[in-house]
Design a protein around this motif. Structure first.
Motif, short mmCIF file in Angstrom:
data_model
loop_
_atom_site.label_atom_id
_atom_site.label_comp_id
_atom_site.label_asym_id
_atom_site.label_seq_id
_atom_site.Cartn_x
_atom_site.Cartn_y
_atom_site.Cartn_z
N ARG A 16 0.83 -1.22 0.00
CA ARG A 16 0.00 0.00 0.00
C ARG A 16 0.86 1.26 0.00
O ARG A 16 0.49 2.28 -0.58
N GLU A 17 2.03 1.17 0.65
CA GLU A 17 2.96 2.29 0.67
C GLU A 17 3.73 2.40 -0.65
O GLU A 17 3.99 3.49 -1.15
N GLU A 18 4.09 1.24 -1.21
CA GLU A 18 4.97 1.20 -2.38
C GLU A 18 4.25 1.47 -3.69
O GLU A 18 4.77 2.18 -4.58
N VAL A 19 3.06 0.91 -3.87
CA VAL A 19 2.34 1.01 -5.14
C VAL A 19 1.29 2.11 -5.04
O VAL A 19 0.22 1.92 -4.45
N LYS A 20 1.60 3.25 -5.64
CA LYS A 20 0.72 4.42 -5.53
C LYS A 20 -0.24 4.56 -6.70
O LYS A 20 -1.20 5.30 -6.63
N GLY A 21 0.06 3.86 -7.81
CA GLY A 21 -0.80 3.96 -8.98
C GLY A 21 -1.30 2.60 -9.41
O GLY A 21 -1.44 1.68 -8.59
N LYS A 22 -1.53 2.44 -10.70
CA LYS A 22 -2.00 1.16 -11.24
C LYS A 22 -0.82 0.22 -11.47
O LYS A 22 0.30 0.66 -11.70
N ALA A 23 -1.12 -1.08 -11.41
CA ALA A 23 -0.07 -2.09 -11.60
C ALA A 23 -0.57 -3.22 -12.48
O ALA A 23 -1.78 -3.49 -12.53
N VAL A 24 0.37 -3.87 -13.18
CA VAL A 24 0.06 -5.09 -13.93
C VAL A 24 0.91 -6.21 -13.34
O VAL A 24 2.01 -5.96 -12.86
N ASP A 46 -8.79 -2.82 -7.31
CA ASP A 46 -9.02 -2.76 -8.76
C ASP A 46 -7.91 -2.06 -9.53
O ASP A 46 -7.93 -2.03 -10.76
N ARG A 47 -6.92 -1.51 -8.82
CA ARG A 47 -5.80 -0.87 -9.53
C ARG A 47 -4.82 -1.91 -10.08
O ARG A 47 -3.89 -1.57 -10.79
N LEU A 48 -5.07 -3.18 -9.77
CA LEU A 48 -4.23 -4.26 -10.29
C LEU A 48 -4.91 -4.95 -11.47
O LEU A 48 -6.09 -5.28 -11.40
N LEU A 49 -4.13 -5.17 -12.54
CA LEU A 49 -4.60 -5.95 -13.68
C LEU A 49 -3.67 -7.14 -13.86
O LEU A 49 -2.46 -6.99 -14.03
N ALA A 50 -4.23 -8.35 -13.78
CA ALA A 50 -3.45 -9.56 -14.01
C ALA A 50 -3.49 -9.89 -15.50
O ALA A 50 -4.57 -10.03 -16.08
N ARG A 109 8.33 -6.57 -22.72
CA ARG A 109 7.80 -5.68 -23.76
C ARG A 109 6.29 -5.81 -23.88
O ARG A 109 5.57 -4.82 -24.07
N ILE A 110 5.79 -7.03 -23.73
CA ILE A 110 4.33 -7.23 -23.79
C ILE A 110 3.67 -6.56 -22.60
O ILE A 110 2.63 -5.89 -22.74
N PHE A 111 4.27 -6.69 -21.41
CA PHE A 111 3.67 -6.06 -20.23
C PHE A 111 3.79 -4.54 -20.27
O PHE A 111 2.91 -3.84 -19.79
N GLU A 112 4.86 -4.04 -20.85
CA GLU A 112 4.96 -2.58 -21.04
C GLU A 112 3.82 -2.11 -21.93
O GLU A 112 3.20 -1.07 -21.68
N ARG A 113 3.55 -2.88 -22.98
CA ARG A 113 2.46 -2.55 -23.91
C ARG A 113 1.11 -2.56 -23.20
O ARG A 113 0.30 -1.64 -23.35
N GLU A 114 0.88 -3.62 -22.41
CA GLU A 114 -0.39 -3.73 -21.67
C GLU A 114 -0.50 -2.68 -20.58
O GLU A 114 -1.58 -2.18 -20.30
N ALA A 115 0.64 -2.38 -19.95
CA ALA A 115 0.64 -1.35 -18.91
C ALA A 115 0.27 0.01 -19.48
O ALA A 115 -0.48 0.78 -18.88
N LYS A 116 0.79 0.30 -20.67
CA LYS A 116 0.49 1.58 -21.32
C LYS A 116 -1.00 1.69 -21.60
O LYS A 116 -1.62 2.74 -21.40
N LYS A 117 -1.60 0.57 -22.05
CA LYS A 117 -3.04 0.58 -22.33
C LYS A 117 -3.86 0.83 -21.07
O LYS A 117 -4.89 1.49 -21.11
N SER A 118 -3.40 0.27 -19.95
CA SER A 118 -4.18 0.38 -18.71
C SER A 118 -3.74 1.57 -17.85
O SER A 118 -4.37 1.85 -16.82
#
Length: 315
Positions: A16-24, A46-50, A109-118
């Motif tokens: 909760r301290e470390e992750v301030k925004g959205k995460a994948v 809900d800020r997490l996307l698996a 690279r795939i997760f960077e792509r998905e992270a950018k979308k989300s």
């Protein structure tokens, strides 16, 4: 003494301290990534996307099983079919370290792509202690580069979050049990998946052979364990060797591949001993594989090597 409940409470507060925004999170359906998804989900909701990536190297039925498991876990998730990308990237590649590094970079690279979308800024990984220990660094020799460590690109554009980094597999399982996660006892499966259970170039045909052989090994060993014939090993699978030998099908000469069956017992993955599988179980595995793929495989061998000197996986 490791206390899983204390670890869970501390990690949720830390996340909760470390992750301030959205995460994948790279969700494979294995115990490490699933525990991570559960922990981070409890911390940031809900800020997490698996993201589950179909690399084309997954086990039989894996896509459907993982999607359903993530749904039951209550985590936001999506499936990305990147199989064409992976097969193209590994065309002609046979060297194990090169495979792992290509797979690792493509994952990112795939997760960077998905992270950018989300709109995500953080990448969560289920890295555990044996991963970075075996990947080398400092005074440690490189045993093999785990895709989530040795395959990470230097220009990673996401902030890395690894809640399980200091845990060993037995401790991760304790956390999974405390979280009541259904895959707590599931056998480990390597991040590069069947790409490293094909010795040599992981072509579509070779991966299909390894997939079917792995499924048969799992089914027969689990059936024998359920019947009380043997203890369920810690990990058990099949490996396709780049070796062909002469055999016979009926009265016709056959020239087919060799499958190696591997089963080990371990606690933390740092050391392992080979499992003493009953001969009738090995015989049934051999009969099923050679009957199912009689035009492809004509020889089955069993690996009786401990770790060390071997590793658990062949690559």
């Amino acid at each position: 003494m490791f206390d899983p409940q204390e670890f869970i409470e501390q990690q949720i507060m830390k996340l909760r301290e470390e992750v301030k925004g959205k995460a994948v999170i790279a969700a494979s359906g294995g115990v490490d990534s699933t525990v991570c998804a559960a922990l981070v989900g409890k911390a940031i909701g809900d800020r997490l996307l698996a993201v589950y990536v179909d690399t084309g190297f997954m086990r039989k039925g894996e896509n459907e099983n993982v999607s359903e498991m993530l749904r039951r876990l209550g985590v936001n998730h999506k499936l990305v079919d990147a199989s064409d990308e992976y097969f193209d990237a590994l065309k002609g590649v046979t060297e194990p370290e090169t495979k792992r590094k290509i797979i690792g970079e493509k994952f990112i690279r795939i997760f960077e792509r998905e992270a950018k979308k989300s709109g995500a800024e953080y990448l969560v990984q289920g890295t555990i202690a044996p991963d970075w220990i075996e990947s080398g660094g400092g005074m440690r020799d490189i045993i093999k580069s785990h895709h989530n460590v040795g395959g990470l690109p230097k220009d990673l554009n996401l902030k890395l979050v690894e809640p399980l980094r200091d845990l060993y597999k037995d401790e991760v399982r304790k956390v999974a049990r405390a979280l009541k996660i259904e895959v707590a006892e599931r056998q480990p499966f390597p991040g590069p998946a069947l790409a490293i259970r094909v010795m040599g170039e992981p072509t579509r045909e070779a991966v299909a052979i390894a997939r079917e052989a792995c499924a048969i090994v799992e089914e027969e060993i689990e059936k024998a364990s359920a019947a009380g014939k043997m203890k369920l090993p810690w990990q058990y699978f099949a490996v396709l060797l780049p070796v062909k030998s002469v055999g016979v099908q009926g009265d016709i000469r056959a020239y087919g591949y060799t499958i190696a069956v591997r089963a080990v017992d371990s606690v933390d993955a740092m050391t392992a001993v080979y499992s003493k599988i009953p001969h009738d179980v090995l015989e049934q595995i051999s009969i099923r594989i050679t009957n199912k793929m009689k035009d492809k495989v004509n020889r089955i061998v069993y690996d009786i090597t401990h770790k060390p000197p071997a590793t658990i996986e062949w690559e």
